[in-house]
Design a protein around this motif. Structure first.
Motif, PDB file in Angstrom:
ATOM      1  N   MET A 145      11.413  -3.338   4.449  1.00 53.92           N
ATOM      2  CA  MET A 145      11.651  -3.863   3.121  1.00 53.92           C
ATOM      3  C   MET A 145      13.060  -4.431   3.003  1.00 53.92           C
ATOM      4  O   MET A 145      13.285  -5.476   2.368  1.00 53.92           O
ATOM      5  N   SER A 146      14.028  -3.797   3.656  1.00 50.24           N
ATOM      6  CA  SER A 146      15.413  -4.243   3.549  1.00 50.24           C
ATOM      7  C   SER A 146      15.579  -5.642   4.132  1.00 50.24           C
ATOM      8  O   SER A 146      16.357  -6.452   3.605  1.00 50.24           O
TER       9      SER A 146
ATOM     10  N   HIS B 234       9.130 -11.590  -3.052  1.00 54.05           N
ATOM     11  CA  HIS B 234       8.699 -10.199  -2.903  1.00 54.05           C
ATOM     12  C   HIS B 234       8.007  -9.689  -4.160  1.00 54.05           C
ATOM     13  O   HIS B 234       6.932  -9.065  -4.087  1.00 54.05           O
ATOM     14  N   ASP B 235       8.589  -9.952  -5.325  1.00 60.98           N
ATOM     15  CA  ASP B 235       7.995  -9.457  -6.563  1.00 60.98           C
ATOM     16  C   ASP B 235       6.636 -10.075  -6.808  1.00 60.98           C
ATOM     17  O   ASP B 235       5.699  -9.388  -7.249  1.00 60.98           O
ATOM     18  N   GLU B 236       6.502 -11.384  -6.526  1.00 64.09           N
ATOM     19  CA  GLU B 236       5.209 -12.063  -6.743  1.00 64.09           C
ATOM     20  C   GLU B 236       4.138 -11.484  -5.821  1.00 64.09           C
ATOM     21  O   GLU B 236       3.008 -11.213  -6.268  1.00 64.09           O
ATOM     22  N   LEU B 237       4.475 -11.284  -4.578  1.00 69.25           N
ATOM     23  CA  LEU B 237       3.487 -10.777  -3.619  1.00 69.25           C
ATOM     24  C   LEU B 237       3.141  -9.319  -3.907  1.00 69.25           C
ATOM     25  O   LEU B 237       1.976  -8.909  -3.780  1.00 69.25           O
ATOM     26  N   ALA B 238       4.141  -8.537  -4.292  1.00 68.20           N
ATOM     27  CA  ALA B 238       3.886  -7.130  -4.588  1.00 68.20           C
ATOM     28  C   ALA B 238       2.970  -6.992  -5.798  1.00 68.20           C
ATOM     29  O   ALA B 238       2.178  -6.045  -5.890  1.00 68.20           O
ATOM     30  N   GLU B 239       3.053  -7.936  -6.714  1.00 69.87           N
ATOM     31  CA  GLU B 239       2.240  -7.868  -7.931  1.00 69.87           C
ATOM     32  C   GLU B 239       0.804  -8.295  -7.692  1.00 69.87           C
ATOM     33  O   GLU B 239      -0.125  -7.678  -8.202  1.00 69.87           O
TER      34      GLU B 239
ATOM     35  N   ALA C 139      -2.565  -7.153  -2.484  1.00 69.70           N
ATOM     36  CA  ALA C 139      -2.834  -5.806  -1.970  1.00 69.70           C
ATOM     37  C   ALA C 139      -2.499  -5.717  -0.478  1.00 69.70           C
ATOM     38  O   ALA C 139      -1.993  -4.704  -0.003  1.00 69.70           O
ATOM     39  N   THR C 140      -2.778  -6.798   0.269  1.00 76.23           N
ATOM     40  CA  THR C 140      -2.467  -6.803   1.696  1.00 76.23           C
ATOM     41  C   THR C 140      -0.978  -6.672   1.927  1.00 76.23           C
ATOM     42  O   THR C 140      -0.527  -5.950   2.825  1.00 76.23           O
ATOM     43  N   TYR C 141      -0.196  -7.347   1.099  1.00 80.34           N
ATOM     44  CA  TYR C 141       1.259  -7.277   1.235  1.00 80.34           C
ATOM     45  C   TYR C 141       1.746  -5.863   0.958  1.00 80.34           C
ATOM     46  O   TYR C 141       2.579  -5.327   1.695  1.00 80.34           O
ATOM     47  N   ARG C 142       1.214  -5.236  -0.101  1.00 77.96           N
ATOM     48  CA  ARG C 142       1.627  -3.867  -0.404  1.00 77.96           C
ATOM     49  C   ARG C 142       1.209  -2.920   0.715  1.00 77.96           C
ATOM     50  O   ARG C 142       1.940  -1.972   1.057  1.00 77.96           O
ATOM     51  N   GLU C 143       0.071  -3.181   1.296  1.00 76.51           N
ATOM     52  CA  GLU C 143      -0.393  -2.336   2.406  1.00 76.51           C
ATOM     53  C   GLU C 143       0.522  -2.474   3.623  1.00 76.51           C
ATOM     54  O   GLU C 143       0.846  -1.496   4.302  1.00 76.51           O
ATOM     55  N   LEU C 144       0.965  -3.707   3.908  1.00 77.46           N
ATOM     56  CA  LEU C 144       1.869  -3.920   5.028  1.00 77.46           C
ATOM     57  C   LEU C 144       3.181  -3.177   4.845  1.00 77.46           C
ATOM     58  O   LEU C 144       3.769  -2.668   5.805  1.00 77.46           O
ATOM     59  N   LEU C 145       3.658  -3.111   3.612  1.00 80.93           N
ATOM     60  CA  LEU C 145       4.928  -2.452   3.348  1.00 80.93           C
ATOM     61  C   LEU C 145       4.802  -0.931   3.370  1.00 80.93           C
ATOM     62  O   LEU C 145       5.681  -0.226   3.847  1.00 80.93           O
TER      63      LEU C 145
ATOM     64  N   GLY D 180       1.924   0.854   4.429  1.00 84.03           N
ATOM     65  CA  GLY D 180       1.034   1.410   5.445  1.00 84.03           C
ATOM     66  C   GLY D 180      -0.210   2.031   4.835  1.00 84.03           C
ATOM     67  O   GLY D 180      -1.083   2.522   5.526  1.00 84.03           O
ATOM     68  N   LEU D 181      -0.361   2.008   3.486  1.00 87.18           N
ATOM     69  CA  LEU D 181      -1.519   2.573   2.799  1.00 87.18           C
ATOM     70  C   LEU D 181      -1.982   1.622   1.707  1.00 87.18           C
ATOM     71  O   LEU D 181      -1.175   0.996   1.028  1.00 87.18           O
ATOM     72  N   THR D 182      -3.290   1.500   1.520  1.00 88.75           N
ATOM     73  CA  THR D 182      -3.802   0.747   0.384  1.00 88.75           C
ATOM     74  C   THR D 182      -3.681   1.622  -0.864  1.00 88.75           C
ATOM     75  O   THR D 182      -3.452   2.834  -0.783  1.00 88.75           O
ATOM     76  N   GLU D 183      -3.842   1.029  -2.060  1.00 92.78           N
ATOM     77  CA  GLU D 183      -3.762   1.802  -3.296  1.00 92.78           C
ATOM     78  C   GLU D 183      -4.848   2.881  -3.333  1.00 92.78           C
ATOM     79  O   GLU D 183      -4.601   4.012  -3.735  1.00 92.78           O
TER      80      GLU D 183
END
Length: 627
Positions: free
Chosen positions: A532-533, A555-560, A563-569, A571-574
């Motif tokens: 993330m850094s 970053h904010d747009e993709l995180a919002e 889901a794939t982007y959040r998973e990459l960061l 390591g877990l899906t929601e």
């Protein structure tokens, strides 16, 4: 591959680069052979005219023999010195040619070449060539000596000369058989030697892995097995040489016995003089010595032929990535990069990138994220033109990189890889590798930007400290920081950071990023990142999946929205995160209930203290270690 001339003609091309030495060596060989041819004739004159007939004084002939001996010595020295110089020069040229060719070779071809085979061709094969060329002036002189001796023998006694010539067909036949059998054995031996060199190289470079897993005996057995195969291959060549070399040496010796017997009989009958017989005996000895040497030169020649053909086999490989004839230089770089319909796959593998389109503006910092195998590092490699796309084009400032001179392109692209390779040199030399002329202040500034200056100055000799082979005396994070300093010092218009701080702790990485913000200002940057850094340095983030662009944005747009982007960061899906949280809560409640039951059962013995503890444990979230 285009048809190539024979190995002798190709090797001759390298030999003729040193014409002066070749001419002097051959001239010395010719004149030396002529001198040796005259000596038996002088001995004939001494015996017939001085000793037998007393028609001449002895001292003029002795003076002439001494003069010829001195001249022969000087010519032999010149022949060996100049011939040896040619041999070493050709070996030097071949090694340089192989080195230059390997540096020009594309990564895909290089990855298919075992290091041991390359080392074997550069060392042992080129040494065999040097050995052959060292023999050639000597052998050429001996061949000429044979021909001159034969001519004089025909003049002195045609009958004896004809007996001498009879051995030639036999020698030629045996020599051809030896050549036909020894060459495959020599080739196989050279290949096996490369296999041994490969195992040794792997064991030395991977010694920490070998020791970490306790596999020393396994590596020893592996080397012993391969060395055993090499031993068997070499013994096959030895058996063949043991079979044919005695024949090549015996045949002339038998002919010598026959000639001397016939010559002695003719001398006793008075058909030839004693001096002629003595001269003829000397010529026969001069005739036999080169014939015996033929066995050695054939053995060396077949080994050298195997070495030469292996060297030219390497030099004949055509790099897949090379300058086009009309390639242009890349100057005044703005740093715009465009991937236009790029499709690429490694040899014999699936496509890594598929119809990929993305444009990076000059000075923009773009991070590429994706799962392993999504094509991130491959994308970065295409910019430096380590590979060419199968379809589509990679453009820098509107120029297809295939139309640019490789040197000018790579001079403008700096790369810091995750696997940081350092040379066996000082810290200073490694940082200044891309700019050898950089000043001490510039080197130190680059090291400070990479947060390497503090640990470098703590080394025994600071920037002059040798860091050992591949930089193994440093930690992984230290190697990465030196590699990053090397890329920064090159001052490229385009900078590629391929997970270049993965081995660095979080605090140091944050310091590096703080320093990099000023370094990256106005510089087109490609970030291959997992942390993330690192993503915080990027103006835009591109998400890759199976060689295609899945999404891109901040970053904010993709995180919002991604889901794939959040998973990459994370390591877990929601859903996985919610399920994990539910399981943890359920385990906590169950543990509390079990413990509360135990305390309740123990309450009569424990009194009020046990009842209170049981009541506390029965409250969800208040159990030991869970509240």
């Amino acid at each position: 591959m285009r048809d190539q001339p024979g190995w002798i003609r190709r090797l001759l091309h390298y030999v003729l680069r040193h014409r002066t030495d070749v001419v002097l060596a051959l001239a010395a060989a010719v004149l030396g052979s002529a001198c040796q041819t005259v000596v038996p004739l002088i001995a004939r004159q001494i015996v017939d005219n001085v000793i037998v007939a007393h028609n001449s004084a002895l001292w003029p002939w002795l003076v002439l023999l001494i003069a010829l001996a001195a001249l022969t010595f000087g010519l032999a020295y010149l022949r060996r010195y100049r011939g040896g110089r040619v041999a070493l020069s050709v070996q030097y040229d071949l090694r340089n040619a192989m080195h230059d060719h390997l540096l020009a070779m594309d990564l895909e071809n290089l990855s298919r070449m075992p290091t041991g085979q390359l080392v074997s061709r550069a060392n042992s094969d080129s040494t065999l060539v040097q050995g052959l060329l060292s023999f050639l002036p000597i052998m050429s002189g001996n061949v000429l000596l044979m021909l001159l001796s034969l001519a004089v023998m025909l003049y002195l006694s045609p009958l004896l000369a004809i007996v001498s010539v009879i051995v030639f067909p036999t020698l030629v036949f045996v020599s051809y058989r030896m050549r036909w059998r020894v060459f495959p054995a020599s080739w196989d031996g050279q290949q096996r030697e490369g296999d041994v060199a490969q195992i040794v190289d792997e064991a030395v470079n991977g010694v920490r892995i070998v020791k970490a897993f306790g596999q020393e005996r396994r590596e020893l057995e592996r080397l012993a097995d391969t060395a055993g195969v090499l031993y068997g291959s070499r013994m096959r060549a030895v058996r063949l040489q043991a079979r044919y070399r005695p024949l090549l040496e015996t045949i002339p010796a038998l002919a010598q016995v026959a000639i001397l017997a016939l010559g002695g009989w003719l001398a006793l009958r008075g058909t030839i003089s004693i001096g002629t017989f003595l001269a003829f005996s000397t010529y026969v000895a001069q005739f036999v010595a080169p014939a015996r040497m033929l066995a050695g030169i054939l053995t060396i020649g077949q080994q050298a032929r195997a070495g030469v053909e292996r060297i030219f086999q390497l030099l004949d490989l055509v790099p897949a990535v090379r300058d086009e004839p009309d390639a242009t230089a890349l100057d005044d770089v703005r740093g715009e990069i465009e991937f236009r319909g790029v499709t690429f796959g490694y040899a014999d593998g699936p496509e890594v990138l598929r119809e990929l389109d993305v444009r990076i503006a000059p000075g923009e910092r773009v991070a590429f994220v994706g799962s392993s195998g999504s094509g991130k590092s491959t994308l970065a490699a295409l910019v430096s033109r380590f590979h060419d796309p199968d379809r589509g084009a990679v453009l820098v400032d509107g120029h297809d990189v295939r139309t640019l001179q490789l040197h000018s392109l790579r001079r403008q692209v700096g790369v810091a890889f995750e696997d940081s390779f350092l040379f066996s040199d000082t810290v200073r030399a490694n940082i200044a590798y891309g700019r050898p002329s950089a000043s001490d202040a510039e080197i130190e500034a680059a090291a400070r930007a990479a947060q390497a200056h503090d640990f470098v100055t703590a080394l025994p000799r600071g920037y002059e400290t040798p860091i050992g082979e591949r930089g193994l005396t440093l930690s992984g994070g230290q190697r990465q920081r030196i590699a990053l300093a090397r890329a920064i010092l090159a001052d490229p218009a385009i900078l590629i950071l391929d997970d270049a701080t993965s081995a660095v702790d979080a605090a140091t990485e944050e310091s590096i990023h703080d320093a990099l913000r000023s370094v990256l200002a106005g510089r087109t940057t490609l970030l291959i990142a997992h942390r993330m850094s690192s993503l915080r340095l990027a103006d835009r983030i591109v998400v890759l999946e199976a060689g295609r662009i899945l999404d891109q944005g901040t970053h904010d747009e993709l995180a919002e929205r991604g889901a794939t982007y959040r998973e990459l960061l994370s390591g877990l899906t929601e859903e996985q995160a919610e399920q994990a949280a539910g399981r943890i809560e359920a385990l906590a409640v169950a543990a509390n209930e079990v413990t509360a039951s135990a305390w309740t059962a123990a309450a009569p013995a424990n009194g009020a203290r046990g009842s209170a503890a049981a009541a506390r444990l029965a409250t969800p979230g208040l159990g030991p270690g869970l509240g």
